[in-house]
Design a protein around this motif. Structure first.
Motif, mmCIF file in Angstrom:
data_model
loop_
_atom_site.group_PDB
_atom_site.id
_atom_site.type_symbol
_atom_site.label_atom_id
_atom_site.label_comp_id
_atom_site.label_asym_id
_atom_site.label_seq_id
_atom_site.Cartn_x
_atom_site.Cartn_y
_atom_site.Cartn_z
ATOM 1 N N TYR A 12 0.845 -1.188 0.000
ATOM 2 C CA TYR A 12 0.000 0.000 0.000
ATOM 3 C C TYR A 12 0.884 1.242 0.000
ATOM 4 N N ILE A 13 0.329 2.329 -0.543
ATOM 5 C CA ILE A 13 1.002 3.622 -0.527
ATOM 6 C C ILE A 13 0.236 4.545 0.401
ATOM 7 N N LEU A 15 -0.746 7.965 1.654
ATOM 8 C CA LEU A 15 -0.713 9.308 1.073
ATOM 9 C C LEU A 15 -0.502 10.402 2.113
ATOM 10 N N TYR A 84 8.277 8.452 6.065
ATOM 11 C CA TYR A 84 7.926 9.057 4.776
ATOM 12 C C TYR A 84 7.912 10.581 4.823
ATOM 13 N N GLN A 90 6.875 5.875 0.896
ATOM 14 C CA GLN A 90 5.554 5.909 1.522
ATOM 15 C C GLN A 90 4.882 4.536 1.493
ATOM 16 N N GLY A 91 5.562 3.548 0.938
ATOM 17 C CA GLY A 91 4.989 2.217 0.816
ATOM 18 C C GLY A 91 5.033 1.444 2.120
ATOM 19 N N SER A 171 -6.958 -0.343 -6.422
ATOM 20 C CA SER A 171 -5.996 0.689 -6.044
ATOM 21 C C SER A 171 -5.308 0.318 -4.729
ATOM 22 N N ASN A 172 -4.062 0.714 -4.597
ATOM 23 C CA ASN A 172 -3.318 0.461 -3.356
ATOM 24 C C ASN A 172 -2.952 1.758 -2.646
ATOM 25 N N LYS A 173 -3.619 2.856 -2.996
ATOM 26 C CA LYS A 173 -3.317 4.154 -2.393
ATOM 27 C C LYS A 173 -4.250 4.415 -1.220
ATOM 28 N N SER A 175 -5.624 6.774 1.476
ATOM 29 C CA SER A 175 -5.756 8.231 1.646
ATOM 30 C C SER A 175 -5.683 8.623 3.114
#
Length: 313
Positions: A12-13, A15, A84, A90-91, A171-173, A175
């Motif tokens: 995951y990233i 954000l 991060y 950020q992963g 999606s892997n972002k 929020s």
């Protein structure tokens, strides 16, 4: 935790905190300072309690548990966030995200239980002072402390299992600045209604029950204090509870504020969680030591020849 969900997403990233683009350097300085103060303050509280035999009482036993909790709770999200914010990746891996979510809810639930147990401890101390050490004996304290940690663990296992048994193939972002259920569930490919219902009911119900029990304890304490005839006796009784009441207000106050908002913004929600995750664990050592002569005396004895001193009030 069962990961047999044919997951496509392996990372995951994060954000970050909403609406804070360009403030990474400022936020890194702020949160690194908060985290350093949290670690230092709670380590000093633990040192004072362990080193002083005068503090080997039920109240300080639960305070030591709270310090361990504060160290763990802030460490669940702070290291990755600082990483991060400093410009690193950020992963976060799928397993790392699940682990972060588990410990966040494990320690968050433990906090609710622990504050409730501490309120009960103060209730016994004020309402039954002559029987206090009999009621709150070593066995009872151990059972209560173990129960808080085991209850938090069971709660976290249920929520984490329900969240990560779903398929994540889009999606892997994320929020948000850490892996929490409201940020992760929208990324799932399957039906999330069960996880949402159980999560909301579990978290909300446990918080309300704990808050209600704390209110009952302090209502009884208030009635008992009002019946004390001497002003000095009332002041002494109130002083033993004031630190715990302040800590509860710091923990529950922000949460109550956000739930009173009809449509809270993402930034406001993040600020509330930052207060709970990073500010409250930093404040607790100050709350419990600034007006506590026993803790300050124990710290002075632990560092008898050091250059710093704790000024008496």
């Amino acid at each position: 935790i069962n990961m047999r969900n044919h997951t496509v997403v392996t990372e995951y990233i994060l954000l970050g905190i909403p609406e804070t683009e360009g403030l990474e350097t400022v936020l890194f300085s702020l949160f690194s300072s908060l985290y350093l103060c949290t670690v230092l303050g709670n380590m000093l509280i633990l040192l004072a309690i362990i080193s002083s035999s005068r503090l080997h009482t039920p109240m300080y036993f639960f305070l030591a548990n709270l310090s361990v909790f504060d160290l763990g709770f802030s460490s669940t999200t702070a290291p990755k966030m600082l990483s991060y914010l400093s410009g690193l990746s950020q992963g976060i891996s799928f397993q790392g995200c699940a682990t972060q979510l588990f410990f966040y809810h494990f320690l968050g639930c433990t906090e609710c239980f622990l504050y409730t147990v501490m309120a009960y401890d103060r209730f016994v101390a004020i309402c039954f002072p002559l029987r206090y050490m009999v009621i709150m004996n070593h066995r009872v304290c151990t059972i209560l402390a173990t129960g808080t940690w085991m209850g938090g663990c069971i709660h976290a296992i249920i929520l984490t299992s329900l969240t990560f048994q779903l398929s994540y193939c889009g999606s892997n972002k994320v929020s948000y600045y850490f892996c929490d259920i409201p940020a992760i569930l929208p990324l799932a490919c399957g039906d999330t209604s069960l996880a949402q219902r159980v999560g909301f009911t579990n978290v909300g119900l446990l918080s309300l029950i704990c808050f209600f029990l704390i209110l009952v304890s302090y209502t009884r304490i208030g009635i008992a204090i009002s019946k004390i005839r001497s002003a000095e006796g009332r002041k002494r009784a109130f002083s033993t509870c004031s630190a715990h009441v302040t800590a509860i207000l710091c923990a529950y106050g922000p949460v109550i504020i956000i739930y009173l908002q009809p449509n809270p913004s993402a930034l406001l929600g993040a600020i509330i969680q930052i207060l709970n995750n990073h500010v409250t664990p930093m404040l607790n050592p100050l709350i419990y030591s600034l007006r506590n002569q026993d803790v300050k005396s124990a710290l002075r004895n632990a560092f008898p020849k050091r250059s710093f001193t704790l000024r008496k009030n």
